[in-house]
Design a protein around this motif. Sequence first.
Motif, PDB file in Angstrom:
ATOM      1  N   MET A  75     -44.927 -51.166   2.345  1.00 37.50           N
ATOM      2  CA  MET A  75     -45.288 -50.723   3.658  1.00 37.50           C
ATOM      3  C   MET A  75     -44.334 -49.639   4.421  1.00 37.50           C
ATOM      4  SD  MET A  75     -48.209 -51.429   5.452  1.00 37.50           S
ATOM      5  CE  MET A  75     -49.462 -52.655   5.302  1.00 37.50           C
ATOM      6  N   GLU A  76     -42.999 -49.863   4.062  1.00 40.48           N
ATOM      7  CA  GLU A  76     -41.924 -48.897   4.974  1.00 40.48           C
ATOM      8  C   GLU A  76     -42.246 -47.636   4.354  1.00 40.48           C
ATOM      9  OE1 GLU A  76     -38.138 -50.531   5.242  1.00 40.48           O
ATOM     10  OE2 GLU A  76     -38.728 -52.445   6.153  1.00 40.48           O
ATOM     11  N   ALA A  77     -42.453 -47.682   2.838  1.00 44.55           N
ATOM     12  CA  ALA A  77     -42.477 -46.234   2.134  1.00 44.55           C
ATOM     13  C   ALA A  77     -43.378 -45.409   2.464  1.00 44.55           C
ATOM     14  CB  ALA A  77     -42.046 -46.512   0.840  1.00 44.55           C
ATOM     15  N   ASP A  78     -44.768 -46.026   2.880  1.00 41.21           N
ATOM     16  CA  ASP A  78     -45.926 -45.670   3.165  1.00 41.21           C
ATOM     17  C   ASP A  78     -46.648 -45.639   4.791  1.00 41.21           C
ATOM     18  OD1 ASP A  78     -48.486 -44.623   3.185  1.00 41.21           O
ATOM     19  OD2 ASP A  78     -49.264 -45.521   1.312  1.00 41.21           O
ATOM     20  N   PRO A  79     -46.187 -44.895   5.626  1.00 40.72           N
ATOM     21  CA  PRO A  79     -46.595 -44.962   6.956  1.00 40.72           C
ATOM     22  C   PRO A  79     -47.943 -44.968   7.295  1.00 40.72           C
ATOM     23  CG  PRO A  79     -45.481 -42.663   6.390  1.00 40.72           C
ATOM     24  CD  PRO A  79     -45.634 -43.469   5.316  1.00 40.72           C
ATOM     25  N   ASP A  80     -48.888 -44.475   6.291  1.00 39.17           N
ATOM     26  CA  ASP A  80     -50.344 -44.582   6.569  1.00 39.17           C
ATOM     27  C   ASP A  80     -50.937 -45.716   5.919  1.00 39.17           C
ATOM     28  OD1 ASP A  80     -50.448 -42.093   7.689  1.00 39.17           O
ATOM     29  OD2 ASP A  80     -50.005 -40.880   5.901  1.00 39.17           O
ATOM     30  N   ALA A  81     -50.277 -46.712   5.381  1.00 34.02           N
ATOM     31  CA  ALA A  81     -50.535 -47.867   4.856  1.00 34.02           C
ATOM     32  C   ALA A  81     -51.062 -48.874   5.850  1.00 34.02           C
ATOM     33  CB  ALA A  81     -49.637 -48.654   3.685  1.00 34.02           C
ATOM     34  N   GLY A  82     -52.291 -49.400   5.910  1.00 31.02           N
ATOM     35  CA  GLY A  82     -52.519 -50.463   6.763  1.00 31.02           C
ATOM     36  C   GLY A  82     -52.734 -51.533   6.310  1.00 31.02           C
ATOM     37  N   ILE A  83     -53.261 -52.041   5.166  1.00 28.76           N
ATOM     38  CA  ILE A  83     -53.305 -53.095   4.349  1.00 28.76           C
ATOM     39  C   ILE A  83     -53.016 -52.934   2.840  1.00 28.76           C
ATOM     40  CG2 ILE A  83     -54.823 -55.029   3.718  1.00 28.76           C
ATOM     41  CD1 ILE A  83     -56.573 -54.523   5.996  1.00 28.76           C
ATOM     42  N   ILE A  84     -52.050 -53.858   2.427  1.00 25.03           N
ATOM     43  CA  ILE A  84     -51.673 -53.641   0.889  1.00 25.03           C
ATOM     44  C   ILE A  84     -51.946 -55.215   0.397  1.00 25.03           C
ATOM     45  CG2 ILE A  84     -50.110 -53.206  -1.014  1.00 25.03           C
ATOM     46  CD1 ILE A  84     -48.636 -51.348   1.088  1.00 25.03           C
ATOM     47  N   GLN A  85     -52.811 -55.135  -0.720  1.00 23.46           N
ATOM     48  CA  GLN A  85     -53.213 -56.407  -1.178  1.00 23.46           C
ATOM     49  C   GLN A  85     -52.652 -56.709  -2.581  1.00 23.46           C
ATOM     50  OE1 GLN A  85     -56.096 -58.738   0.006  1.00 23.46           O
ATOM     51  NE2 GLN A  85     -54.912 -60.030  -1.455  1.00 23.46           N
ATOM     52  N   THR A  86     -52.171 -57.968  -2.872  1.00 25.88           N
ATOM     53  CA  THR A  86     -51.815 -58.317  -4.214  1.00 25.88           C
ATOM     54  C   THR A  86     -52.836 -58.892  -5.063  1.00 25.88           C
ATOM     55  OG1 THR A  86     -51.063 -60.562  -3.339  1.00 25.88           O
ATOM     56  CG2 THR A  86     -49.479 -58.536  -3.230  1.00 25.88           C
ATOM     57  N   LEU A  87     -52.816 -59.230  -6.119  1.00 27.51           N
ATOM     58  CA  LEU A  87     -53.570 -60.020  -6.860  1.00 27.51           C
ATOM     59  C   LEU A  87     -53.059 -61.447  -7.116  1.00 27.51           C
ATOM     60  CD1 LEU A  87     -55.851 -60.361  -8.975  1.00 27.51           C
ATOM     61  CD2 LEU A  87     -54.336 -59.611 -10.896  1.00 27.51           C
ATOM     62  N   HIS A  94     -55.816 -63.121   2.276  1.00 24.86           N
ATOM     63  CA  HIS A  94     -54.588 -63.644   1.999  1.00 24.86           C
ATOM     64  C   HIS A  94     -53.742 -62.854   0.991  1.00 24.86           C
ATOM     65  CE1 HIS A  94     -55.980 -65.591  -1.573  1.00 24.86           C
ATOM     66  NE2 HIS A  94     -57.143 -65.543  -1.054  1.00 24.86           N
ATOM     67  N   ASN A  95     -52.588 -62.997   0.818  1.00 28.63           N
ATOM     68  CA  ASN A  95     -51.481 -62.784   0.024  1.00 28.63           C
ATOM     69  C   ASN A  95     -51.520 -61.150   0.196  1.00 28.63           C
ATOM     70  OD1 ASN A  95     -51.990 -65.542  -0.870  1.00 28.63           O
ATOM     71  ND2 ASN A  95     -51.074 -64.917  -2.687  1.00 28.63           N
ATOM     72  N   ALA A  96     -51.494 -60.633   1.106  1.00 28.91           N
ATOM     73  CA  ALA A  96     -51.441 -59.442   1.588  1.00 28.91           C
ATOM     74  C   ALA A  96     -50.479 -58.928   2.694  1.00 28.91           C
ATOM     75  CB  ALA A  96     -52.818 -58.829   1.839  1.00 28.91           C
ATOM     76  N   ILE A  97     -50.131 -57.866   2.761  1.00 27.33           N
ATOM     77  CA  ILE A  97     -49.350 -57.447   4.101  1.00 27.33           C
ATOM     78  C   ILE A  97     -50.201 -56.575   4.790  1.00 27.33           C
ATOM     79  CG2 ILE A  97     -48.097 -55.484   2.746  1.00 27.33           C
ATOM     80  CD1 ILE A  97     -45.762 -56.316   4.450  1.00 27.33           C
ATOM     81  N   ILE A  98     -49.918 -56.586   6.114  1.00 28.15           N
ATOM     82  CA  ILE A  98     -50.921 -55.891   7.056  1.00 28.15           C
ATOM     83  C   ILE A  98     -50.056 -55.159   8.235  1.00 28.15           C
ATOM     84  CG2 ILE A  98     -52.674 -55.953   8.834  1.00 28.15           C
ATOM     85  CD1 ILE A  98     -53.809 -58.420   7.456  1.00 28.15           C
ATOM     86  N   ARG A  99     -50.174 -54.083   8.372  1.00 30.40           N
ATOM     87  CA  ARG A  99     -49.322 -53.201   9.536  1.00 30.40           C
ATOM     88  C   ARG A  99     -49.890 -53.566  10.888  1.00 30.40           C
ATOM     89  NH1 ARG A  99     -46.022 -49.108   8.944  1.00 30.40           N
ATOM     90  NH2 ARG A  99     -46.802 -48.476   7.145  1.00 30.40           N
ATOM     91  N   MET A 100     -48.857 -54.220  11.583  1.00 33.48           N
ATOM     92  CA  MET A 100     -49.646 -55.076  12.868  1.00 33.48           C
ATOM     93  C   MET A 100     -50.144 -53.887  13.819  1.00 33.48           C
ATOM     94  SD  MET A 100     -49.347 -57.863  13.966  1.00 33.48           S
ATOM     95  CE  MET A 100     -47.693 -58.969  13.266  1.00 33.48           C
ATOM     96  N   GLN A 101     -49.633 -52.695  13.760  1.00 35.17           N
ATOM     97  CA  GLN A 101     -50.543 -51.712  14.675  1.00 35.17           C
ATOM     98  C   GLN A 101     -51.695 -51.422  14.250  1.00 35.17           C
ATOM     99  OE1 GLN A 101     -48.382 -47.753  14.743  1.00 35.17           O
ATOM    100  NE2 GLN A 101     -50.247 -46.787  16.015  1.00 35.17           N
TER     101      GLN A 101
END
Length: 699
Positions: free
Chosen positions: A235-247, A289-296
């Motif tokens: 997330m920190e490396a990609d300022p345009d990422a809103g949601i990154i999902q894992t498997l 679930h099991n995903a990171i989301i940018r709060m903004q």
Amino acid sequence: MPPETPLAMPAQPLSRWSKKHVRPLEAPKLWKTPWLSRIFVFSGLAVAIALGGREMYGVVEVGGVTVLEWALLGLFLINFSWIALAFASSIVGFFALLGRPAIETPAPPERLSSRNALVMPIYNEQPSRVFGGIQAIYDEIQALGFGEHFDCFLVSDTTDPDVWIAEERAFVALREALGPDARVYYRHRAKNHRRKAGNIEDFVTRWGGAYDHMVIFDADSLMTGHAVVALAAAMEADPDAGIIQTLPLIINRNTLFARVQQFASRVYGPVIAAGIAVWYGRDGNYWGHNAIIRMQAFAEGAGLPDLKGRPPFGGLIMSHDFVEAALVRRKGWAVYMLPRIEGSYEESPPSLIDLSQRDRRWCQGNLQHTALLGTKGLYPLSRQHFLNGIFSYLASPLWMFMLLCGIALALQARFIRPEYFTDEFSLFPAWPRFDAERALALFGITMAILIAPKIFGLIVHILNGRSRRGSGGAFRILVSAFLEIILSSLFAPIMMLVQSGSVFQILAGKATGWNPQRRDDGSIPFSDIRRRHQWHTALGAVTLVSALMIAPSLAGWMSPTIAGLLLAIPLSWLSGHLASGLFLKRLGLMMIPEETEPPAIAVSARENGRRLAALGVDEGDGLEAIARDPDLYRAHEKMLPAAPPRPRGQIEPDRVMAAAKLSEAETLGEAIGWLSAKEKTVVFQDRALLAMAVKLGKA
């Protein structure tokens, strides 16, 4: 809970949108659309549909095409397109993983600069399991040296009053184990407004302003410290990422049905996930679930409105995760998957009936997305995600109609005499005839396309030495895959009827509730299984007799479907049978590497849960626990929010009845016997009533 740091999360409009609402990109060089893979997938889909349609037309066009044959052709094309898309996507995934490990542990970054919240919504779950799992996650992050960047939140929507107090008991024990400086927090909502989506929205609007990102878990989720930290770094490396999902891979399963799902998830899942990750690119989806989301991104773009009308198609959006992903993407944020991150886990329902109960809710949520297909401003692939989810449930009744259409054609050919003298001149009568040789070839091609993604997954799994050894070697993997295909083929017609029934109920306007899932292994009473599947068995018997009366070849063609329905009751019983699953495990079948070498976090979560269970946090009555434990009483009072002022003259029936019963009771046991669940909840929420109950406990 820490001090509130509010963050606005307005409900998003569905019927209006303009490009001015789309945020500008901060790192456009990272934004690469995978046009080549998308062209391959959709071109492959078009070619497969064209070839499949031509072959099917060749099967039915002998002697002219009747109305029923046109219907059969149309239903075939719809169902064939479904499996053809999965086939084309799996080819992309196969070549993306060929020669590489399907999953691997990411190296931790040198440093992090963000603040992250780990958010676990819970609803009437077993507290020892949930709190034991969050402790394992927290400990691993601390051990990696990144603890200062992560706070843990258990946000409860539990409606069972005794489970609520059990959660507080588990939380107090967890804080004692972690020490006074642990940043692990707990909040219980008085009313579970808008269910899980509302639970997360409540957290975002009250505490979200303090965090850059949040990692969302389900109650059965586990993620290693490496996986969590890797997501934060991505997330920190990609300022345009809103949601990154894992498997999330399925682990800790032991019943027969759950082991089949676990094996399929580990062996076939990575290829399927890699395929969609490649061609979806930054227009991906979110599974809740099991995903990171940018709060903004979430706060400004994912606020959910209620849909017009009444449930099941109106009201609260049930499958909210797909919609949140689509709205975040509409705002200009990227949504994508990193499927090769090792250390993302979940559990699965232990039996066929448990799966069907969860599936009923998912069915309503996905069919509800028909009302969202016309949402303004959505990206094309976001609409495709909706269609994909809708068709995943419509496929069952369409398959059923296709089978019925085939039976009707066979009946027509067997029992209805051709009409020789019609109004239109024809040298030959028009009656249904088939090219049997071509039909057999088409059946073989269809089966090959259907099974191909599993073959691709097997190849990738076996070629990786660690995965191969961890699953018992190539021979055991192949035997396990054969068993999985057989069992899945037998379960499939049962699920076809279950899902078809759900679709018909929803189309008839019958909404579903929201019951907690069973997490533990265990069987369902045989009487319940017989009652649930007796009509499936009866339909299988009728189909068998009808097919034999028409033609033995038809019975042979339908034998997988007929066998699954005839065996529905024993299959469903066997699906939740713990001994059968453990027997396969002793033979080394349906094994996955995470069983041969259990992940450390799974071991820690299990040990933490057992320790909490040994303290008795899951057991007993909540009022008794508070009355006999002054420390718990004080902790509970501290966690209660300030009571909102009640308008004068407003009568709350549950509160009045609870007060009357507490006043009348001579002992706490008597009061507990009189109080309903709703009244007991009111007692736990009201300091004055709680004091009356505690006083009874001391009498």
